[in-house]
Design a protein around this motif. Structure first.
Motif, PDB file in Angstrom:
ATOM      1  N   THR A  10      -1.827  -3.087  -2.241  1.00 60.95           N
ATOM      2  CA  THR A  10      -2.338  -3.170  -0.876  1.00 60.95           C
ATOM      3  C   THR A  10      -2.614  -1.753  -0.384  1.00 60.95           C
ATOM      4  O   THR A  10      -1.685  -1.033   0.015  1.00 60.95           O
ATOM      5  CB  THR A  10      -1.329  -3.867   0.057  1.00 60.95           C
ATOM      6  OG1 THR A  10      -0.991  -5.141  -0.497  1.00 60.95           O
ATOM      7  CG2 THR A  10      -1.921  -4.052   1.449  1.00 60.95           C
ATOM      8  N   PRO A  11      -3.887  -1.314  -0.473  1.00 58.31           N
ATOM      9  CA  PRO A  11      -4.222   0.014   0.049  1.00 58.31           C
ATOM     10  C   PRO A  11      -4.083   0.026   1.575  1.00 58.31           C
ATOM     11  O   PRO A  11      -4.192  -1.020   2.220  1.00 58.31           O
ATOM     12  CB  PRO A  11      -5.684   0.207  -0.350  1.00 58.31           C
ATOM     13  CG  PRO A  11      -6.037  -0.938  -1.227  1.00 58.31           C
ATOM     14  CD  PRO A  11      -5.015  -1.998  -1.052  1.00 58.31           C
ATOM     15  N   ARG A  12      -3.867   1.177   2.145  1.00 56.29           N
ATOM     16  CA  ARG A  12      -3.759   1.273   3.611  1.00 56.29           C
ATOM     17  C   ARG A  12      -5.055   0.874   4.299  1.00 56.29           C
ATOM     18  O   ARG A  12      -5.017   0.301   5.379  1.00 56.29           O
ATOM     19  CB  ARG A  12      -3.375   2.698   4.016  1.00 56.29           C
ATOM     20  CG  ARG A  12      -1.941   2.994   3.730  1.00 56.29           C
ATOM     21  CD  ARG A  12      -1.463   4.192   4.495  1.00 56.29           C
ATOM     22  NE  ARG A  12      -0.091   4.481   4.080  1.00 56.29           N
ATOM     23  CZ  ARG A  12       0.423   5.681   4.059  1.00 56.29           C
ATOM     24  NH1 ARG A  12      -0.286   6.720   4.441  1.00 56.29           N
ATOM     25  NH2 ARG A  12       1.669   5.852   3.672  1.00 56.29           N
ATOM     26  N   ASP A  13      -6.189   1.207   3.686  1.00 55.03           N
ATOM     27  CA  ASP A  13      -7.483   0.955   4.324  1.00 55.03           C
ATOM     28  C   ASP A  13      -8.344   0.013   3.510  1.00 55.03           C
ATOM     29  O   ASP A  13      -9.525   0.285   3.284  1.00 55.03           O
ATOM     30  CB  ASP A  13      -8.235   2.287   4.528  1.00 55.03           C
ATOM     31  CG  ASP A  13      -7.472   3.220   5.447  1.00 55.03           C
ATOM     32  OD1 ASP A  13      -6.885   2.738   6.422  1.00 55.03           O
ATOM     33  OD2 ASP A  13      -7.451   4.426   5.174  1.00 55.03           O
ATOM     34  N   GLY A  14      -7.787  -1.103   3.069  1.00 60.62           N
ATOM     35  CA  GLY A  14      -8.589  -2.017   2.279  1.00 60.62           C
ATOM     36  C   GLY A  14      -7.837  -3.295   1.976  1.00 60.62           C
ATOM     37  O   GLY A  14      -6.648  -3.416   2.277  1.00 60.62           O
ATOM     38  N   PRO A  20       2.724   7.672  -1.996  1.00 66.04           N
ATOM     39  CA  PRO A  20       1.575   6.781  -2.143  1.00 66.04           C
ATOM     40  C   PRO A  20       1.055   6.280  -0.798  1.00 66.04           C
ATOM     41  O   PRO A  20       1.833   6.077   0.134  1.00 66.04           O
ATOM     42  CB  PRO A  20       2.129   5.625  -2.978  1.00 66.04           C
ATOM     43  CG  PRO A  20       3.586   5.613  -2.687  1.00 66.04           C
ATOM     44  CD  PRO A  20       3.966   7.051  -2.464  1.00 66.04           C
ATOM     45  N   GLU A  21      -0.263   6.100  -0.729  1.00 63.78           N
ATOM     46  CA  GLU A  21      -0.894   5.534   0.467  1.00 63.78           C
ATOM     47  C   GLU A  21      -1.273   4.085   0.189  1.00 63.78           C
ATOM     48  O   GLU A  21      -2.385   3.645   0.471  1.00 63.78           O
ATOM     49  CB  GLU A  21      -2.114   6.370   0.852  1.00 63.78           C
ATOM     50  CG  GLU A  21      -1.731   7.767   1.303  1.00 63.78           C
ATOM     51  CD  GLU A  21      -2.923   8.625   1.679  1.00 63.78           C
ATOM     52  OE1 GLU A  21      -4.077   8.139   1.622  1.00 63.78           O
ATOM     53  OE2 GLU A  21      -2.704   9.796   2.024  1.00 63.78           O
ATOM     54  N   TYR A  22      -0.330   3.353  -0.378  1.00 62.98           N
ATOM     55  CA  TYR A  22      -0.520   1.949  -0.704  1.00 62.98           C
ATOM     56  C   TYR A  22       0.862   1.324  -0.890  1.00 62.98           C
ATOM     57  O   TYR A  22       1.858   2.027  -1.047  1.00 62.98           O
ATOM     58  CB  TYR A  22      -1.340   1.775  -1.989  1.00 62.98           C
ATOM     59  CG  TYR A  22      -0.753   2.498  -3.179  1.00 62.98           C
ATOM     60  CD1 TYR A  22       0.222   1.916  -3.979  1.00 62.98           C
ATOM     61  CD2 TYR A  22      -1.151   3.793  -3.492  1.00 62.98           C
ATOM     62  CE1 TYR A  22       0.788   2.593  -5.050  1.00 62.98           C
ATOM     63  CE2 TYR A  22      -0.592   4.481  -4.568  1.00 62.98           C
ATOM     64  CZ  TYR A  22       0.375   3.869  -5.329  1.00 62.98           C
ATOM     65  OH  TYR A  22       0.938   4.538  -6.383  1.00 62.98           O
ATOM     66  N   ASP A  23       0.880   0.019  -0.869  1.00 65.25           N
ATOM     67  CA  ASP A  23       2.078  -0.730  -1.224  1.00 65.25           C
ATOM     68  C   ASP A  23       1.782  -1.456  -2.523  1.00 65.25           C
ATOM     69  O   ASP A  23       0.629  -1.813  -2.796  1.00 65.25           O
ATOM     70  CB  ASP A  23       2.447  -1.745  -0.140  1.00 65.25           C
ATOM     71  CG  ASP A  23       2.913  -1.077   1.146  1.00 65.25           C
ATOM     72  OD1 ASP A  23       3.665  -0.092   1.060  1.00 65.25           O
ATOM     73  OD2 ASP A  23       2.509  -1.538   2.224  1.00 65.25           O
ATOM     74  N   VAL A  24       2.808  -1.706  -3.302  1.00 69.40           N
ATOM     75  CA  VAL A  24       2.631  -2.437  -4.554  1.00 69.40           C
ATOM     76  C   VAL A  24       3.833  -3.348  -4.756  1.00 69.40           C
ATOM     77  O   VAL A  24       4.954  -3.008  -4.395  1.00 69.40           O
ATOM     78  CB  VAL A  24       2.433  -1.491  -5.755  1.00 69.40           C
ATOM     79  CG1 VAL A  24       3.649  -0.622  -5.983  1.00 69.40           C
ATOM     80  CG2 VAL A  24       2.076  -2.252  -7.001  1.00 69.40           C
ATOM     81  N   GLU A  25       3.545  -4.510  -5.296  1.00 70.99           N
ATOM     82  CA  GLU A  25       4.590  -5.481  -5.615  1.00 70.99           C
ATOM     83  C   GLU A  25       4.356  -5.965  -7.037  1.00 70.99           C
ATOM     84  O   GLU A  25       3.266  -6.442  -7.365  1.00 70.99           O
ATOM     85  CB  GLU A  25       4.497  -6.664  -4.648  1.00 70.99           C
ATOM     86  CG  GLU A  25       5.428  -7.794  -4.956  1.00 70.99           C
ATOM     87  CD  GLU A  25       5.166  -9.023  -4.084  1.00 70.99           C
ATOM     88  OE1 GLU A  25       5.962  -9.971  -4.206  1.00 70.99           O
ATOM     89  OE2 GLU A  25       4.187  -9.049  -3.322  1.00 70.99           O
ATOM     90  N   VAL A  26       5.354  -5.817  -7.884  1.00 72.30           N
ATOM     91  CA  VAL A  26       5.274  -6.363  -9.235  1.00 72.30           C
ATOM     92  C   VAL A  26       5.576  -7.853  -9.122  1.00 72.30           C
ATOM     93  O   VAL A  26       6.571  -8.249  -8.523  1.00 72.30           O
ATOM     94  CB  VAL A  26       6.263  -5.663 -10.189  1.00 72.30           C
ATOM     95  CG1 VAL A  26       6.253  -6.324 -11.559  1.00 72.30           C
ATOM     96  CG2 VAL A  26       5.914  -4.181 -10.308  1.00 72.30           C
TER      97      VAL A  26
END
Length: 142
Positions: free
Chosen positions: A50-54, A17-23
């Motif tokens: 949290t996208p890498r570019d946004g 994935p090119e993002y981070d995610v937190e539940v």
């Protein structure tokens, strides 16, 4: 447990994935939350993307069935910019850079999600069928 075993259990490590995610365990405050469906829902799965570019954003994903064994979780998908969110059995395809394009993939009773990395799909099992979710979304059902 070997590192390979541990990685196999982490649904965010299955693909790249090119993002981070937190539940999130609680509804965050203050801030805007995007609810899916658009009206507030009871007991949504809350996740911060949290996208890498946004910018980061928080989504509240409406639940499917109340079946005790229904799946819940956030899974990396074969698309690096898309996540698969399953909220008590209801599967959502989430473009983390364009949350307004979030759609229901399967409305009810997803019981299990398993990767087939070599085939480039997530396998979603309900009590009657098996579904393949690929880079462009739902690819097949059998």
């Amino acid at each position: 447990m070997t590192p390979t075993d541990e990685a196999a259990r982490d649904p965010l490590s299955w693909f790249a994935p090119e993002y981070d995610v937190e539940v999130l365990r609680e509804i965050p405050s203050p801030g805007r939350i995007r609810y899916f469906p658009e009206t507030r829902c009871e007991a949504p799965l809350m996740a911060r993307f949290t996208p890498r570019d946004g910018p980061s954003w928080v989504g509240g994903f409406g639940a499917g069935t109340l079946a005790a064994r229904a799946c819940t979780g956030v899974f990396a998908s074969p698309s690096p910019k898309r996540a698969l969110v399953v909220s008590t059995g209801r599967a959502w395809a989430v473009d983390v850079e364009r949350p307004e394009s979030t759609v229901v993939v399967l409305p009810e009773l997803v019981m299990q999600v398993v990767p087939d990395v070599l085939a480039g799909v997530l396998l979603l099992a309900d009590p009657w069928r098996l579904h393949g979710f690929g880079i462009d979304g739902l690819r097949w059902s059998s």
